[in-house]
Design a protein around this motif. Structure first.
Motif, PDB file in Angstrom:
ATOM      1  N   SER A  60      10.659   7.930  33.663  1.00 16.69           N
ATOM      2  CA  SER A  60      10.429   8.509  32.344  1.00 16.69           C
ATOM      3  C   SER A  60      10.363  10.029  32.493  1.00 16.69           C
ATOM      4  O   SER A  60      10.966  10.602  33.399  1.00 16.69           O
ATOM      5  CB  SER A  60       9.137   7.948  31.737  1.00 16.69           C
ATOM      6  N   HIS A  61       9.599  10.664  31.603  1.00 16.57           N
ATOM      7  CA  HIS A  61       9.381  12.103  31.719  1.00 16.57           C
ATOM      8  C   HIS A  61       7.964  12.429  31.259  1.00 16.57           C
ATOM      9  O   HIS A  61       7.351  11.680  30.484  1.00 16.57           O
ATOM     10  CB  HIS A  61      10.406  12.893  30.889  1.00 16.57           C
ATOM     11  N   TYR A  62       7.443  13.530  31.773  1.00 16.76           N
ATOM     12  CA  TYR A  62       6.147  14.055  31.326  1.00 16.76           C
ATOM     13  C   TYR A  62       6.420  15.425  30.744  1.00 16.76           C
ATOM     14  O   TYR A  62       6.752  16.352  31.486  1.00 16.76           O
ATOM     15  CB  TYR A  62       5.152  14.129  32.476  1.00 16.76           C
ATOM     16  N   PHE A  63       6.338  15.545  29.415  1.00 11.24           N
ATOM     17  CA  PHE A  63       6.848  16.706  28.718  1.00 11.24           C
ATOM     18  C   PHE A  63       8.295  16.916  29.193  1.00 11.24           C
ATOM     19  O   PHE A  63       9.124  16.041  28.974  1.00 11.24           O
ATOM     20  CB  PHE A  63       5.940  17.918  28.913  1.00 11.24           C
ATOM     21  N   LYS A  64       8.625  18.009  29.871  1.00 10.21           N
ATOM     22  CA  LYS A  64      10.027  18.253  30.241  1.00 10.21           C
ATOM     23  C   LYS A  64      10.354  17.886  31.690  1.00 10.21           C
ATOM     24  O   LYS A  64      11.480  18.098  32.139  1.00 10.21           O
ATOM     25  CB  LYS A  64      10.366  19.724  30.004  1.00 10.21           C
TER      26      LYS A  64
ATOM     27  N   HIS B  94      -0.263   0.726  28.247  1.00  9.85           N
ATOM     28  CA  HIS B  94      -1.290  -0.316  28.215  1.00  9.85           C
ATOM     29  C   HIS B  94      -1.248  -1.110  29.517  1.00  9.85           C
ATOM     30  O   HIS B  94      -0.166  -1.458  30.006  1.00  9.85           O
ATOM     31  CB  HIS B  94      -1.054  -1.244  27.022  1.00  9.85           C
ATOM     32  N   PRO B  95      -2.409  -1.401  30.114  1.00  7.04           N
ATOM     33  CA  PRO B  95      -2.430  -2.084  31.415  1.00  7.04           C
ATOM     34  C   PRO B  95      -1.785  -3.460  31.408  1.00  7.04           C
ATOM     35  O   PRO B  95      -1.430  -3.978  32.472  1.00  7.04           O
ATOM     36  CB  PRO B  95      -3.930  -2.168  31.748  1.00  7.04           C
ATOM     37  N   GLN B  96      -1.609  -4.069  30.250  1.00  4.23           N
ATOM     38  CA  GLN B  96      -0.895  -5.345  30.210  1.00  4.23           C
ATOM     39  C   GLN B  96       0.615  -5.145  30.203  1.00  4.23           C
ATOM     40  O   GLN B  96       1.377  -6.091  30.409  1.00  4.23           O
ATOM     41  CB  GLN B  96      -1.330  -6.147  28.982  1.00  4.23           C
ATOM     42  N   VAL B  97       1.045  -3.898  29.960  1.00  2.00           N
ATOM     43  CA  VAL B  97       2.474  -3.589  29.922  1.00  2.00           C
ATOM     44  C   VAL B  97       2.924  -2.941  31.230  1.00  2.00           C
ATOM     45  O   VAL B  97       3.963  -3.300  31.798  1.00  2.00           O
ATOM     46  CB  VAL B  97       2.800  -2.668  28.729  1.00  2.00           C
ATOM     47  N   LEU B  98       2.144  -1.988  31.715  1.00  2.00           N
ATOM     48  CA  LEU B  98       2.472  -1.280  32.950  1.00  2.00           C
ATOM     49  C   LEU B  98       1.293  -1.406  33.900  1.00  2.00           C
ATOM     50  O   LEU B  98       0.218  -0.871  33.640  1.00  2.00           O
ATOM     51  CB  LEU B  98       2.760   0.192  32.642  1.00  2.00           C
ATOM     52  N   GLN B  99       1.497  -2.125  34.979  1.00  2.00           N
ATOM     53  CA  GLN B  99       0.398  -2.446  35.876  1.00  2.00           C
ATOM     54  C   GLN B  99       0.844  -2.350  37.332  1.00  2.00           C
ATOM     55  O   GLN B  99       2.048  -2.205  37.610  1.00  2.00           O
ATOM     56  CB  GLN B  99      -0.123  -3.845  35.574  1.00  2.00           C
ATOM     57  N   PRO B 100      -0.098  -2.395  38.296  1.00  2.00           N
ATOM     58  CA  PRO B 100       0.277  -2.322  39.704  1.00  2.00           C
ATOM     59  C   PRO B 100       1.343  -3.357  40.053  1.00  2.00           C
ATOM     60  O   PRO B 100       1.311  -4.492  39.578  1.00  2.00           O
ATOM     61  CB  PRO B 100      -1.043  -2.602  40.432  1.00  2.00           C
ATOM     62  N   GLY B 101       2.288  -2.929  40.885  1.00  2.00           N
ATOM     63  CA  GLY B 101       3.428  -3.774  41.214  1.00  2.00           C
ATOM     64  C   GLY B 101       4.661  -3.425  40.416  1.00  2.00           C
ATOM     65  O   GLY B 101       5.755  -3.932  40.687  1.00  2.00           O
ATOM     66  N   GLN B 102       4.489  -2.525  39.434  1.00  2.00           N
ATOM     67  CA  GLN B 102       5.608  -2.078  38.617  1.00  2.00           C
ATOM     68  C   GLN B 102       5.834  -0.577  38.823  1.00  2.00           C
ATOM     69  O   GLN B 102       4.993   0.128  39.382  1.00  2.00           O
ATOM     70  CB  GLN B 102       5.325  -2.353  37.136  1.00  2.00           C
ATOM     71  N   CYS B 103       6.973  -0.096  38.326  1.00  2.00           N
ATOM     72  CA  CYS B 103       7.253   1.336  38.294  1.00  2.00           C
ATOM     73  C   CYS B 103       8.161   1.594  37.106  1.00  2.00           C
ATOM     74  O   CYS B 103       8.770   0.662  36.559  1.00  2.00           O
ATOM     75  CB  CYS B 103       7.906   1.818  39.589  1.00  2.00           C
TER      76      CYS B 103
ATOM     77  N   GLY C 254      -8.657   8.367  37.380  1.00  2.00           N
ATOM     78  CA  GLY C 254      -9.850   8.588  36.564  1.00  2.00           C
ATOM     79  C   GLY C 254      -9.897   7.667  35.367  1.00  2.00           C
ATOM     80  O   GLY C 254      -8.903   7.023  34.999  1.00  2.00           O
ATOM     81  N   ASP C 255     -11.051   7.587  34.738  1.00  2.00           N
ATOM     82  CA  ASP C 255     -11.255   6.690  33.598  1.00  2.00           C
ATOM     83  C   ASP C 255     -10.323   7.000  32.436  1.00  2.00           C
ATOM     84  O   ASP C 255      -9.973   6.108  31.664  1.00  2.00           O
ATOM     85  CB  ASP C 255     -12.712   6.776  33.114  1.00  2.00           C
ATOM     86  N   ARG C 256      -9.916   8.265  32.291  1.00  2.00           N
ATOM     87  CA  ARG C 256      -9.072   8.669  31.150  1.00  2.00           C
ATOM     88  C   ARG C 256      -7.645   9.019  31.572  1.00  2.00           C
ATOM     89  O   ARG C 256      -6.933   9.685  30.832  1.00  2.00           O
ATOM     90  CB  ARG C 256      -9.712   9.877  30.444  1.00  2.00           C
ATOM     91  N   VAL C 257      -7.243   8.574  32.751  1.00  2.00           N
ATOM     92  CA  VAL C 257      -5.933   8.965  33.263  1.00  2.00           C
ATOM     93  C   VAL C 257      -4.799   8.520  32.347  1.00  2.00           C
ATOM     94  O   VAL C 257      -3.822   9.251  32.134  1.00  2.00           O
ATOM     95  CB  VAL C 257      -5.721   8.430  34.699  1.00  2.00           C
ATOM     96  N   ARG C 258      -4.903   7.340  31.746  1.00  2.00           N
ATOM     97  CA  ARG C 258      -3.839   6.871  30.853  1.00  2.00           C
ATOM     98  C   ARG C 258      -3.750   7.757  29.611  1.00  2.00           C
ATOM     99  O   ARG C 258      -2.647   7.992  29.091  1.00  2.00           O
ATOM    100  CB  ARG C 258      -4.067   5.410  30.479  1.00  2.00           C
TER     101      ARG C 258
ATOM    102  N   GLY D  87       1.980  13.300  27.357  1.00  2.00           N
ATOM    103  CA  GLY D  87       3.303  13.857  27.598  1.00  2.00           C
ATOM    104  C   GLY D  87       4.358  12.846  27.969  1.00  2.00           C
ATOM    105  O   GLY D  87       5.501  13.215  28.242  1.00  2.00           O
ATOM    106  N   CYS D  88       3.988  11.557  27.990  1.00  2.00           N
ATOM    107  CA  CYS D  88       4.914  10.501  28.412  1.00  2.00           C
ATOM    108  C   CYS D  88       5.054   9.473  27.296  1.00  2.00           C
ATOM    109  O   CYS D  88       4.044   8.977  26.783  1.00  2.00           O
ATOM    110  CB  CYS D  88       4.404   9.834  29.688  1.00  2.00           C
ATOM    111  N   PRO D  89       6.283   9.108  26.901  1.00  2.66           N
ATOM    112  CA  PRO D  89       6.477   8.213  25.770  1.00  2.66           C
ATOM    113  C   PRO D  89       6.318   6.728  26.090  1.00  2.66           C
ATOM    114  O   PRO D  89       6.389   5.891  25.175  1.00  2.66           O
ATOM    115  CB  PRO D  89       7.920   8.507  25.345  1.00  2.66           C
ATOM    116  N   LEU D  90       6.088   6.367  27.343  1.00  2.00           N
ATOM    117  CA  LEU D  90       5.991   4.956  27.700  1.00  2.00           C
ATOM    118  C   LEU D  90       4.729   4.310  27.140  1.00  2.00           C
ATOM    119  O   LEU D  90       3.713   4.987  26.912  1.00  2.00           O
ATOM    120  CB  LEU D  90       5.988   4.794  29.220  1.00  2.00           C
ATOM    121  N   ASP D  91       4.783   3.001  26.957  1.00  4.17           N
ATOM    122  CA  ASP D  91       3.593   2.219  26.625  1.00  4.17           C
ATOM    123  C   ASP D  91       2.800   2.038  27.916  1.00  4.17           C
ATOM    124  O   ASP D  91       3.245   1.348  28.840  1.00  4.17           O
ATOM    125  CB  ASP D  91       4.000   0.866  26.053  1.00  4.17           C
TER     126      ASP D  91
END
Length: 208
Positions: A166-170, A154-163, A138-142, A148-152
């Motif tokens: 991390s954690h989402y809350f607990k 931003h689409p220039q940092v985390l994009q398709p082809g990467q993984c 969705g448009d607001r998925v990020r 709940g996730c501390p990762l950056d």
């Protein structure tokens, strides 16, 4: 992903169905889908075949054996994904990968990998019963994931082809961007219901 107490085997002539770890939260997922929100949608991709593979990335025999079994070469660049027609390979560490089927199927991946690896110093372990895969889009998925996730994210940092792990809350997760507005998340079975409920709760202010 498979309920180990309810396998898809015939018992007294009756075939018992597979059961998703999100069976208890299915009504919430159905309600989210019914909204047809462009801002955020959540759905499970149940019963994908998953295997954890360990081996030496410098060993050409090992790399070739896995590629022969799954049709895709293991990625050696940190936090990247190699995609194939039937299986994807996710880099988890210098000697560790998560292999997953692209579609739901019976659990056969471990057997294929073990046969290919033979006597090589490597391992392949079926982990499908311990995890499930969820797709968030969705448009607001990020924005929802960022709650709940501390990762950056931003689409220039985390994009398709990467993984990324991390954690989402607990709940621990493996986060896989598949498009600008879509992610897949690999979640432990024991946290799946909690993860689904807390993500939908985090999304409520955004989609309402």
């Amino acid at each position: 992903m498979w309920n180990e107490n309810r396998s898809n085997t015939a018992v007294a002539g009756v075939r018992t169905p597979l059961e998703s770890p999100l069976v208890g939260a299915q009504n919430l997922l159905d309600s989210n889908q019914a909204l047809q929100s462009k801002a955020f949608r959540l759905r499970e991709r149940p019963f994908l075949d998953l295997a954890n593979v360990r081996g030496d990335a410098r060993d050409r025999e090992f790399i070739a054996a896995v590629e022969g079994a799954i049709g895709v070469r293991l990625p050696t660049k940190p936090n990247t994904v190699a995609r194939g027609a039937e299986y994807d390979a996710l880099w988890l560490g210098p000697d560790e990968w998560l292999i997953r089927s692209t579609e739901a199927r019976k659990p056969e991946l471990e057997g294929k990998l073990r046969a290919a690896l033979g006597t090589l110093f490597a391992s392949a372990v079926d982990v499908g019963s311990g995890y499930t895969v969820v797709e968030a889009s969705g448009d607001r998925v990020r924005d929802v994931i960022a709650r709940g996730c501390p990762l950056d994210l931003h689409p220039q940092v985390l994009q398709p082809g990467q993984c990324a792990q991390s954690h989402y809350f607990k709940a621990s997760i493996v986060l896989i961007p598949t498009a600008y507005d879509a992610f897949e998340l690999v979640v432990r079975r024991s946290f799946a219901d909690y993860f689904c409920r807390i993500m939908l709760d985090a999304a409520a202010p955004i989609v309402s």
